[in-house]
Enzyme design. Structure first.
Site, PDB file in Angstrom:
ATOM      1  N   ASP A 139       0.826  -1.201   0.000  1.00 61.52           N
ATOM      2  CA  ASP A 139       0.000   0.000   0.000  1.00 61.52           C
ATOM      3  C   ASP A 139       0.864   1.256   0.000  1.00 61.52           C
ATOM      4  OD1 ASP A 139      -3.165   0.314   1.775  1.00 61.52           O
ATOM      5  OD2 ASP A 139      -2.345   1.377   0.049  1.00 61.52           O
ATOM      6  N   ASP A 198      -9.228   3.420  -2.859  1.00 58.01           N
ATOM      7  CA  ASP A 198     -10.105   2.568  -2.075  1.00 58.01           C
ATOM      8  C   ASP A 198     -11.522   3.089  -2.079  1.00 58.01           C
ATOM      9  OD1 ASP A 198     -10.701   1.225   1.028  1.00 58.01           O
ATOM     10  OD2 ASP A 198      -9.732   0.190  -0.636  1.00 58.01           O
TER      11      ASP A 198
HETATM   12  O1  LIG Z   1      -5.902   0.081   5.302  1.00 55.74           O
HETATM   13  C1  LIG Z   1      -5.900  -0.830   4.212  1.00 55.74           C
HETATM   14  C2  LIG Z   1      -6.984  -0.459   3.221  1.00 55.74           C
HETATM   15  C3  LIG Z   1      -7.104  -1.572   2.157  1.00 55.74           C
HETATM   16  O2  LIG Z   1      -5.913  -2.289   1.966  1.00 55.74           O
HETATM   17  C4  LIG Z   1      -7.472  -0.980   0.838  1.00 55.74           C
HETATM   18  O3  LIG Z   1      -7.624  -2.012  -0.129  1.00 55.74           O
HETATM   19  C5  LIG Z   1      -6.346  -0.123   0.372  1.00 55.74           C
HETATM   20  O4  LIG Z   1      -6.818   0.616  -0.792  1.00 55.74           O
HETATM   21  C6  LIG Z   1      -5.818   0.776   1.414  1.00 55.74           C
HETATM   22  N1  LIG Z   1      -6.658   0.799   2.600  1.00 55.74           N
HETATM   23  C7  LIG Z   1      -7.274   1.976   2.891  1.00 55.74           C
HETATM   24  S1  LIG Z   1      -8.518   2.023   3.881  1.00 55.74           S
HETATM   25  N2  LIG Z   1      -6.713   3.047   2.265  1.00 55.74           N
HETATM   26  C8  LIG Z   1      -7.141   4.303   2.210  1.00 55.74           C
HETATM   27  C9  LIG Z   1      -8.482   4.602   2.011  1.00 55.74           C
HETATM   28  C10 LIG Z   1      -8.881   5.906   1.903  1.00 55.74           C
HETATM   29  C11 LIG Z   1      -7.937   6.894   2.009  1.00 55.74           C
HETATM   30  F1  LIG Z   1      -8.336   8.186   1.909  1.00 55.74           F
HETATM   31  C12 LIG Z   1      -6.588   6.618   2.217  1.00 55.74           C
HETATM   32  C13 LIG Z   1      -6.178   5.304   2.313  1.00 55.74           C
END
Ligand SMILES: OC[C@@H]1[C@H](O)[C@H](O)[C@@H](O)CN1C(=S)Nc1ccc(F)cc1
Length: 390
Positions: A139, A198
């Protein structure tokens, strides 16, 4: 990255969209992020035909680690939720003939605030390799945006240095501005780039409800696939029509089929859809060509994907949410021009229907439910072949 991995879009299960960061194992032991969850999913994947259908990766997402690295600076699983540790979990998953995916972050912390790999790329790559991990979802949170690329490239090199083949699944493009900009450099280092934020998966939910993202994904192919994120079929957010639309579109886009649902408790219709062999054959087609949006009119979208042996998969999506089923004349599919002088048509969704030999002037009308999709394969016939289908 061409080292023989991900020759077809990855298929498996990933915990995030359904189980998120539920670490409350005291109150919710069956749904918290613990070794038990992945062991049970692995068991079900073997017992309920998921493995036989092609789903092979069991993937851990965020929230698995302890907040502290060990005395040697290595990541370690939360000892209460993963008492056996990741290596033992990998051994268990491997004993079922499946593969284990894990989650890390290029920056200081993961998106949920657990230790990230910045400054530890080689240590963490070696740790994952020592544990026998088969896939890394990496990530992009908590990272200086200007150093993002360097971080992803360095982790790619660190993974290669381990000598183990670990499928490298990146969210690099996700954190690039503008989104979905996948450069040649990305493709050189990445297998599967998660190129949608996400929130888009949530937007994707509303997209599925209202409209699909029509941004054209960069070209993908064996060794590197665009990833519009997890399949949410079998969860709570989508009608059955919308679930059929997601499955059809992911197959047309050659997207990884990573389910995020509870396989221990899934409705039979969703299971049948996820295990539909004809749809999985489109997804895993050996030509490895990603499909695209080829037509938009009268609140329909047509998505088409060229398949091996000169065949074509076509998905007709009814973007209208209200009203009833609407008719779509099959010869209005842009790729219908290949049905010359004849072609054989099989409808796969919303139900299987052999439509037989058709001609360029076919008057067949497809009935497409609001927010639903009709999915077809079209096989061109040269005149001498027609005999075979008589
Ligand atoms: O914490 C992990 C979660 C999941 O792995 C998703 O698949 C990834 O896209 C990353 N992730 C999240 S919630 N990421 C994220 C979601 C919204 C944001 F504004 C910033 C980061």
């Amino acid at each position: 990255l061409d080292n023989g991995l991900a020759l077809t879009p990855t298929m498996g299960w990933l915990h995030w969209e359904r189980f998120m960061c539920n670490i409350n194992c005291d109150k919710d032991p069956d749904n918290c992020i613990s070794e038990k969850l992945y062991m049970q999913m692995a068991d079900v994947m073997v017992k309920e035909g998921w493995k036989d259908a092609g789903y092979e990766y069991v993937c851990i997402d965020d929230c698995w680690p302890s907040h502290d690295r060990d005395a040697k600076g290595r990541l370690q699983a939360d000892p209460r939720r993963f008492p056996g540790g990741i290596k033992k979990l990998a051994d268990y998953v491997h004993s079922k003939g499946l593969k284990l995916g894990i989650y890390g972050d290029v920056g200081k912390n993961t998106c949920a605030g657990y230790p990230g790999s910045l400054g530890y790329y080689e240590v963490d790559a070696q740790t994952f390799a020592d544990w026998g991990v088969d896939l890394l979802k990496f990530d992009g949170c908590y990272m200086n945006w200007t150093l993002l690329g360097e971080g992803y490239v360095n982790m790619s090199k660190a993974l290669n240095k381990t000598g183990k083949s670990i499928l490298y699944s990146c969210e690099w493009p996700l954190y690039e501005w503008p989104y979905q900009k996948v450069s040649d450099e990305h493709k050189e280092y990445l297998f599967r780039y998660n190129s949608l934020p996400d929130e888009t998966i949530r937007l994707m939910l509303c997209y599925i409800k209202e409209h699909f993202c029509t941004s054209s994904f960069p070209v993908a192919g064996p060794g590197g696939w665009n990833d519009p994120d997890m399949l949410v079929i079998g969860n709570f957010g989508l009608s059955h029509d919308q679930q059929e639309s997601q499955m059809a579109l992911w197959a047309i886009m050659a997207a990884p089929l990573l389910m995020s649902n509870d396989l221990r408790n899934i409705c039979p219709r969703s299971k049948k859809l996820l295990q539909n062999k004809l749809i999985i054959d489109i997804s895993q087609d050996s030509l490895g060509k990603q499909g695209s949006l080829t037509g938009k009119f009268d609140s329909f979208e047509i998505w088409e994907r060229p398949l091996s042996e000169k065949r074509l998969a076509a998905a007709v999506l009814n973007k209208q949410e209200i009203g009833g089923p609407r008719g779509f004349v099959i010869r209005a599919i842009p790729g219908w021009k290949m049905c010359d002088p004849k072609c054989n048509v099989t409808q796969i969704l919303p139900e299987y229907k052999e439509m037989g030999v058709q001609t360029p002037k076919s008057n067949i009308v497809l009935s497409v439910n609001p927010s639903g999709t009709a999915l077809l394969t079209i096989t061109p016939l040269s005149s001498d072949f027609t005999e075979m289908y008589k």
